[in-house]
Design a protein around this motif. Structure first.
Motif, PDB file in Angstrom:
ATOM      1  N   VAL A  36       0.843  -1.409   0.095  1.00 57.43           N
ATOM      2  CA  VAL A  36      -0.095   0.006  -0.071  1.00 57.43           C
ATOM      3  C   VAL A  36       0.997   1.326  -0.002  1.00 57.43           C
ATOM      4  CG1 VAL A  36      -1.740   1.430   1.185  1.00 57.43           C
ATOM      5  CG2 VAL A  36      -1.858  -1.206   1.392  1.00 57.43           C
ATOM      6  N   GLU A  37       0.465   2.435  -0.818  1.00 55.09           N
ATOM      7  CA  GLU A  37       1.390   3.268  -0.969  1.00 55.09           C
ATOM      8  C   GLU A  37       0.505   4.615  -0.166  1.00 55.09           C
ATOM      9  OE1 GLU A  37       1.479   6.730  -4.479  1.00 55.09           O
ATOM     10  OE2 GLU A  37       2.697   5.098  -4.937  1.00 55.09           O
ATOM     11  N   TYR A  38       1.303   5.056   0.823  1.00 57.55           N
ATOM     12  CA  TYR A  38       0.640   6.416   1.548  1.00 57.55           C
ATOM     13  C   TYR A  38       1.454   7.334   1.235  1.00 57.55           C
ATOM     14  CZ  TYR A  38      -0.833   2.164   4.344  1.00 57.55           C
ATOM     15  OH  TYR A  38      -1.166   0.757   4.540  1.00 57.55           O
ATOM     16  N   ARG A  39       0.751   8.510   0.767  1.00 56.06           N
ATOM     17  CA  ARG A  39       1.508   9.505   0.404  1.00 56.06           C
ATOM     18  C   ARG A  39       0.775  11.089   0.967  1.00 56.06           C
ATOM     19  NH1 ARG A  39      -1.249   9.514  -5.711  1.00 56.06           N
ATOM     20  NH2 ARG A  39      -2.945  11.061  -5.379  1.00 56.06           N
ATOM     21  N   GLY A  76       7.867   9.840   9.242  1.00 58.96           N
ATOM     22  CA  GLY A  76       7.660   8.394   8.563  1.00 58.96           C
ATOM     23  C   GLY A  76       6.984   8.263   7.357  1.00 58.96           C
ATOM     24  N   CYS A  77       6.532   9.437   6.727  1.00 61.03           N
ATOM     25  CA  CYS A  77       5.896   9.348   5.372  1.00 61.03           C
ATOM     26  C   CYS A  77       6.845   9.085   4.499  1.00 61.03           C
ATOM     27  CB  CYS A  77       5.258  10.979   5.048  1.00 61.03           C
ATOM     28  SG  CYS A  77       4.649  10.888   3.314  1.00 61.03           S
ATOM     29  N   ARG A  78       6.782   7.957   3.525  1.00 57.89           N
ATOM     30  CA  ARG A  78       7.696   7.611   2.454  1.00 57.89           C
ATOM     31  C   ARG A  78       7.429   8.282   1.059  1.00 57.89           C
ATOM     32  NH1 ARG A  78       7.092   1.481   5.142  1.00 57.89           N
ATOM     33  NH2 ARG A  78       8.113   1.924   7.146  1.00 57.89           N
ATOM     34  N   LYS A  79       6.022   8.959   0.855  1.00 58.89           N
ATOM     35  CA  LYS A  79       5.983   9.534  -0.471  1.00 58.89           C
ATOM     36  C   LYS A  79       5.408  10.837  -0.338  1.00 58.89           C
ATOM     37  CE  LYS A  79       4.561   8.735  -5.165  1.00 58.89           C
ATOM     38  NZ  LYS A  79       4.088   7.499  -6.155  1.00 58.89           N
ATOM     39  N   VAL A  80       5.725  11.773  -0.984  1.00 55.75           N
ATOM     40  CA  VAL A  80       5.291  13.113  -0.853  1.00 55.75           C
ATOM     41  C   VAL A  80       5.052  13.556  -2.149  1.00 55.75           C
ATOM     42  CG1 VAL A  80       6.532  13.766   1.112  1.00 55.75           C
ATOM     43  CG2 VAL A  80       7.517  14.449  -1.016  1.00 55.75           C
ATOM     44  N   LYS A  81       3.873  14.571  -2.323  1.00 57.92           N
ATOM     45  CA  LYS A  81       3.440  15.068  -3.549  1.00 57.92           C
ATOM     46  C   LYS A  81       3.567  16.633  -3.529  1.00 57.92           C
ATOM     47  CE  LYS A  81      -0.919  15.227  -4.745  1.00 57.92           C
ATOM     48  NZ  LYS A  81      -2.245  14.650  -5.138  1.00 57.92           N
ATOM     49  N   LEU A  82       4.332  17.149  -4.659  1.00 51.87           N
ATOM     50  CA  LEU A  82       4.500  18.372  -4.550  1.00 51.87           C
ATOM     51  C   LEU A  82       3.441  18.910  -5.059  1.00 51.87           C
ATOM     52  CD1 LEU A  82       8.412  18.665  -5.659  1.00 51.87           C
ATOM     53  CD2 LEU A  82       7.243  19.504  -3.548  1.00 51.87           C
ATOM     54  N   ASN A  83       3.145  20.465  -5.331  1.00 54.71           N
ATOM     55  CA  ASN A  83       1.975  20.719  -6.006  1.00 54.71           C
ATOM     56  C   ASN A  83       2.070  22.131  -6.670  1.00 54.71           C
ATOM     57  OD1 ASN A  83      -0.838  20.867  -6.904  1.00 54.71           O
ATOM     58  ND2 ASN A  83      -1.139  22.510  -5.337  1.00 54.71           N
ATOM     59  N   ILE A  84       1.786  22.530  -7.852  1.00 55.88           N
ATOM     60  CA  ILE A  84       1.724  23.583  -8.455  1.00 55.88           C
ATOM     61  C   ILE A  84       0.633  24.021  -9.168  1.00 55.88           C
ATOM     62  CG2 ILE A  84       2.926  22.650 -10.339  1.00 55.88           C
ATOM     63  CD1 ILE A  84       4.745  25.612 -10.558  1.00 55.88           C
ATOM     64  N   HIS A 111      14.664  12.602  -1.380  1.00 57.63           N
ATOM     65  CA  HIS A 111      15.572  11.516  -1.891  1.00 57.63           C
ATOM     66  C   HIS A 111      16.723  11.184  -1.196  1.00 57.63           C
ATOM     67  CE1 HIS A 111      14.278  11.642  -6.391  1.00 57.63           C
ATOM     68  NE2 HIS A 111      13.080  11.371  -5.617  1.00 57.63           N
ATOM     69  N   ALA A 112      17.360  12.196  -0.235  1.00 56.71           N
ATOM     70  CA  ALA A 112      18.186  11.829   0.784  1.00 56.71           C
ATOM     71  C   ALA A 112      17.816  10.929   1.906  1.00 56.71           C
ATOM     72  CB  ALA A 112      18.685  13.217   1.238  1.00 56.71           C
ATOM     73  N   HIS A 113      16.432  11.129   2.006  1.00 56.68           N
ATOM     74  CA  HIS A 113      15.840  10.319   3.350  1.00 56.68           C
ATOM     75  C   HIS A 113      15.226   9.182   2.644  1.00 56.68           C
ATOM     76  CE1 HIS A 113      17.171  12.949   6.550  1.00 56.68           C
ATOM     77  NE2 HIS A 113      16.932  14.045   5.380  1.00 56.68           N
ATOM     78  N   GLY A 114      15.196   8.799   1.322  1.00 54.34           N
ATOM     79  CA  GLY A 114      14.543   7.593   0.980  1.00 54.34           C
ATOM     80  C   GLY A 114      13.160   7.731   0.569  1.00 54.34           C
TER      81      GLY A 114
END
Length: 316
Positions: free
Chosen positions: A75-78, A94-102, A132-135
């Motif tokens: 499961v992907e949690y973003r 502990g979030c492993r995926k982020v979404k930038l927005n513009i 990316h430095a923090h995976g």
């Protein structure tokens, strides 16, 4: 019709659905909905955002939710972020995926972030480098590519410029987000056909609001263009607090029901999803904007009429 055999539905109700609600869900309530989504088979969940709590108080407990969340394999949690500070918050909890927005709209970008799109694009690279430095994986989002209350139309070249900035920063998963609900099917088909031809290395996700009732039609147009990833929101909740008259997202229940009826696989149990949608309505204290929660599934209304007892002249 050229429809896919399978699509992926990304659940954004906990972020986009809740960010405009007067009722602020507790961490316990959000975790309950996340577990319900997992049990229903949803495999991409947008848990919240790391924006300023003053600007979006409904998202103030996103850090707590991630700290308490037992992330299931597969499961992907973003979460949505606006800048380097948001990325750091994601890393810390502990979030492993982020979404930038513009936003592709200058007016919307100023109302939302008090920056011009060209200024916001400059923050892509440092945000991606920190993540990316923090995976932490990174995706991107482009709001208002089909038009906005501030711009009657958005040049496709402006959208391409933003995609180029994302690619330069190493981001290849990009959500095309119709926050004001202004998109039309022909426009969606043309844009997504063009973008996929120009950027075959990208995965595009479509995100529609149902402000003017065009959400499901636009999803169908996206499928015709070859898109197989779509955002949905439990109970049809949502709306951008910075867009006048913005309505909810397309209901996740409606998307899954439509796919089930057409033989398009989603991997999601619709009955369990409906239960989660009703739980959402209970938490926010009012009905959402889901056709399926109002009317039920097609199968729910099929009547078993014994032979010889169905002669109703009013139906002739």
């Amino acid at each position: 019709m050229k429809l896919p055999e399978r699509i992926t539905v990304c659940e954004v109700g906990l972020r986009d659905g809740m960010q405009i609600e007067k009722t602020v869900l507790t961490a316990e309530q959000k975790l309950e909905l996340i577990h319900a989504l997992e049990d229903a088979g949803v495999r991409v969940i947008e848990v919240g955002s790391f924006m300023s709590p003053k600007a979006v108080p409904q998202m103030a407990n996103t850090d707590e939710v991630f700290r308490r969340l037992e992330q299931r394999p597969g499961v992907e949690y973003r979460a949505l972020v606006g800048n380097v500070k948001g990325v750091q918050r994601a890393v810390d909890c502990g979030c492993r995926k982020v979404k930038l927005n513009i936003s592709a709209s200058r007016g919307h970008c100023l109302a939302n972030l008090n920056k011009l799109p060209t200024d916001q694009m400059k923050s892509f690279l440092p945000s991606v480098e920190l993540a990316h430095a923090h995976g932490v994986a990174v995706s991107g989002s482009i709001a208002c590519p089909f038009g906005s209350p501030w711009d009657e139309s958005i040049p496709l070249e402006d959208v391409k410029e933003i995609i180029g900035a994302y690619l330069a920063a190493g981001v290849t998963e990009i959500s095309i987000s119709d926050a004001p609900g202004m998109a039309m099917p022909r426009q969606v088909y043309y844009m997504m056909t063009e973008l996929q031809a120009c950027y075959p290395q990208c995965r595009f996700i479509l995100h529609f609001h149902n402000t003017r009732g065009m959400g499901m039609s636009n999803i169908m147009a996206g499928m015709e263009a070859g898109i197989t990833w779509f955002d949905g929101s439990l109970a049809g909740t949502g709306g951008c607090p910075f867009v006048p008259g913005a309505a909810g997202n397309v209901s996740t229940e409606d998307i899954v029901h439509m796919c089930d009826a057409q033989g398009i696989e989603t991997g999601i149990d619709l009955d369990r999803l409906i239960q989660a949608g009703r739980r959402t309505e209970g938490f926010i204290g009012h009905p959402g904007d889901s056709y399926i929660l109002r009317a039920g599934k097609n199968k729910d209304i099929l009547l078993d009429i014994p032979a010889g007892q169905g002669d109703n002249p009013t139906l002739r």
